[in-house]
Design a protein around this motif. Sequence first.
Motif, PDB file in Angstrom:
ATOM      1  N   LEU A 161      26.992  76.557  21.041  1.00  0.00           N
ATOM      2  CA  LEU A 161      26.872  75.899  22.363  1.00  0.00           C
ATOM      3  C   LEU A 161      28.117  76.106  23.227  1.00  0.00           C
ATOM      4  O   LEU A 161      28.321  75.408  24.208  1.00  0.00           O
ATOM      5  N   SER A 162      28.940  77.092  22.837  1.00  0.00           N
ATOM      6  CA  SER A 162      30.186  77.332  23.573  1.00  0.00           C
ATOM      7  C   SER A 162      29.918  77.772  25.013  1.00  0.00           C
ATOM      8  O   SER A 162      30.685  77.448  25.925  1.00  0.00           O
ATOM      9  N   GLU A 163      28.838  78.519  25.206  1.00  0.00           N
ATOM     10  CA  GLU A 163      28.508  78.955  26.575  1.00  0.00           C
ATOM     11  C   GLU A 163      28.214  77.749  27.462  1.00  0.00           C
ATOM     12  O   GLU A 163      28.654  77.686  28.623  1.00  0.00           O
ATOM     13  N   ILE A 164      27.475  76.782  26.879  1.00  0.00           N
ATOM     14  CA  ILE A 164      27.176  75.569  27.654  1.00  0.00           C
ATOM     15  C   ILE A 164      28.447  74.772  27.920  1.00  0.00           C
ATOM     16  O   ILE A 164      28.667  74.250  29.017  1.00  0.00           O
ATOM     17  N   GLU A 165      29.336  74.689  26.901  1.00  0.00           N
ATOM     18  CA  GLU A 165      30.592  73.972  27.101  1.00  0.00           C
ATOM     19  C   GLU A 165      31.435  74.624  28.191  1.00  0.00           C
ATOM     20  O   GLU A 165      32.056  73.943  29.003  1.00  0.00           O
ATOM     21  N   SER A 166      31.464  75.954  28.191  1.00  0.00           N
ATOM     22  CA  SER A 166      32.218  76.651  29.232  1.00  0.00           C
ATOM     23  C   SER A 166      31.634  76.366  30.613  1.00  0.00           C
ATOM     24  O   SER A 166      32.367  76.145  31.585  1.00  0.00           O
ATOM     25  N   THR A 167      30.289  76.369  30.658  1.00  0.00           N
ATOM     26  CA  THR A 167      29.637  76.062  31.940  1.00  0.00           C
ATOM     27  C   THR A 167      29.934  74.638  32.380  1.00  0.00           C
ATOM     28  O   THR A 167      30.195  74.374  33.558  1.00  0.00           O
ATOM     29  N   LEU A 168      29.927  73.714  31.397  1.00  0.00           N
ATOM     30  CA  LEU A 168      30.216  72.318  31.719  1.00  0.00           C
ATOM     31  C   LEU A 168      31.669  72.138  32.164  1.00  0.00           C
ATOM     32  O   LEU A 168      31.964  71.323  33.042  1.00  0.00           O
ATOM     33  N   GLU A 169      32.603  72.901  31.565  1.00  0.00           N
ATOM     34  CA  GLU A 169      33.997  72.829  32.001  1.00  0.00           C
ATOM     35  C   GLU A 169      34.136  73.301  33.450  1.00  0.00           C
ATOM     36  O   GLU A 169      34.862  72.688  34.239  1.00  0.00           O
ATOM     37  N   SER A 170      33.443  74.398  33.767  1.00  0.00           N
ATOM     38  CA  SER A 170      33.482  74.883  35.149  1.00  0.00           C
ATOM     39  C   SER A 170      32.871  73.870  36.100  1.00  0.00           C
ATOM     40  O   SER A 170      33.403  73.611  37.195  1.00  0.00           O
ATOM     41  N   LEU A 171      31.756  73.261  35.665  1.00  0.00           N
ATOM     42  CA  LEU A 171      31.118  72.242  36.488  1.00  0.00           C
ATOM     43  C   LEU A 171      32.043  71.041  36.683  1.00  0.00           C
ATOM     44  O   LEU A 171      32.153  70.494  37.788  1.00  0.00           O
ATOM     45  N   GLY A 172      32.721  70.642  35.565  1.00  0.00           N
ATOM     46  CA  GLY A 172      33.646  69.512  35.673  1.00  0.00           C
ATOM     47  C   GLY A 172      34.783  69.792  36.634  1.00  0.00           C
ATOM     48  O   GLY A 172      35.181  68.935  37.430  1.00  0.00           O
ATOM     49  N   LEU A 173      35.325  71.023  36.575  1.00  0.00           N
ATOM     50  CA  LEU A 173      36.409  71.400  37.503  1.00  0.00           C
ATOM     51  C   LEU A 173      35.922  71.363  38.947  1.00  0.00           C
ATOM     52  O   LEU A 173      36.628  70.864  39.837  1.00  0.00           O
ATOM     53  N   ILE A 174      34.717  71.887  39.165  1.00  0.00           N
ATOM     54  CA  ILE A 174      34.162  71.871  40.523  1.00  0.00           C
ATOM     55  C   ILE A 174      33.956  70.437  41.005  1.00  0.00           C
ATOM     56  O   ILE A 174      34.261  70.089  42.163  1.00  0.00           O
ATOM     57  N   LEU A 175      33.449  69.583  40.099  1.00  0.00           N
ATOM     58  CA  LEU A 175      33.234  68.181  40.483  1.00  0.00           C
ATOM     59  C   LEU A 175      34.563  67.473  40.783  1.00  0.00           C
ATOM     60  O   LEU A 175      34.651  66.663  41.708  1.00  0.00           O
TER      61      LEU A 175
END
Length: 469
Positions: A161-175
């Motif tokens: 699930l690392s791809e999802i975690e990376s996407t979530l990190e990017s989303l968190g930074l954007i938020l």
Amino acid sequence: MKNRSRPWHRRFPLRARIIGAFTLGAIIATLFLVIITYGLSRESMLRQREASSQEQFFANARQVQGALRAEDPDFALILESLPSLSGSRSILRTSENTWVSLSLAPSDLPNLLIDEVKNASTGRQMRYRLEGESQLAVGLRLRPSQISTLTDVAYFEITPLSEIESTLESLGLILILGAITTVLIGASAGLWASGRVLSPLTDISTVAQALAKGQFAARVETIDDPDLMPIIRSFNDMAATMEQRIAKDARFASDVSHELRSPLMTLRASIEVMQSRRIELSERASQALDLLADDVNRFEKLVQDLLDLARSNSGSIPSDLVNMTELVEATVAMFEKQPPISILDGANNALVIGDKRRLAQVFDNLLRNAEKYANGATLIEITQSEGRVHISVEDAGPGVSPSERELIFQAFTRGNAAKNRGTGGGAGLGLALVDEHTRRHGGSAKVGNRRDGKRGARFTIDLPMVGRR
């Protein structure tokens, strides 16, 4: 009844409270949206990944289940032929201690999942971390055919699930960046709103300062705001009423002074006639004539001061460029006892905009006050600081007690020291004119002790300085 301290939020200025309210509101709203958005996005992405992983897992499990019908299947070849989703890896348990996999070891699976799959007839899944990365493991117990020698078969797949975690990190930074931007926008909106709210109050403060300086025609501009308009209207009505009252009082004082001039002129003419025939009068009559002449002189001075005070409360101030050093020197030169003039801090030839005649009257009144109550001034000091010129007149008289230092600048008020000395010659208008003229020029007048600590008073006026010659 106990005095309650102000609430903590009221200790801040109104502008700061408005900006703080907008900023706090933006922070709360942004934090709520960030948490909801991140949580929903994370849950949605994980559910989609779980759904797609389960779909692929059960498809692969059916292929492995079909291979169990053979008598001696090649499980390594079967696992190698299975399709992989997002880097998923598979492992097959054929007995208690026998495992088949191309890239996994039994220790890569959580023991809890292995036990659940062993005792369940349906598929099981679990999220866990393997070597610091989030993984999704799915397992299913398979049923071998009757001809197979295998009895305990289970199939597992691990999907990273690392791809999802990376996407979530990017989303968190954007938020987070969006949240910071929103908070800054909220603070800017608070700054703009505070400016809009406080602008009328600032205008009222400016007009109030103008009224305090004698500009009684000043008014606050009307605005199209139903909430603020009553305040502005009430303030302007108050200013208009005050202007009318002051003008009425000034007219009354001026009219009275003018009406008194005619009988005073008659008295003055009569006294001059009697003084021309003074030789014919007895000694007692001559003394009475001198007393009458002194009273008429004092009365004339009182009438003139009343006229000056009435005129100072009305009309505009001329815009002459006045050299204060020259003005003070010229005023001092008219007195028999001339105190020394000390010019410090680069205040020589300081320039002030105003009415030269009224400013000369200010210093004349200060010097005459010192002459009357303290046997003359002992020092005149001219200094400047922060764009203002300060002129002080010191004497060696009885001084002014702290309780009287504001009262003596009011009309018809004399200090106790003057009363005790029994001079009786003043009506208490000289210092009132000093205060009124100075205030009309944007300055102030005050009295204190001498700087050297000796007995006496120190009268100081300060005026806005526009430069030096």
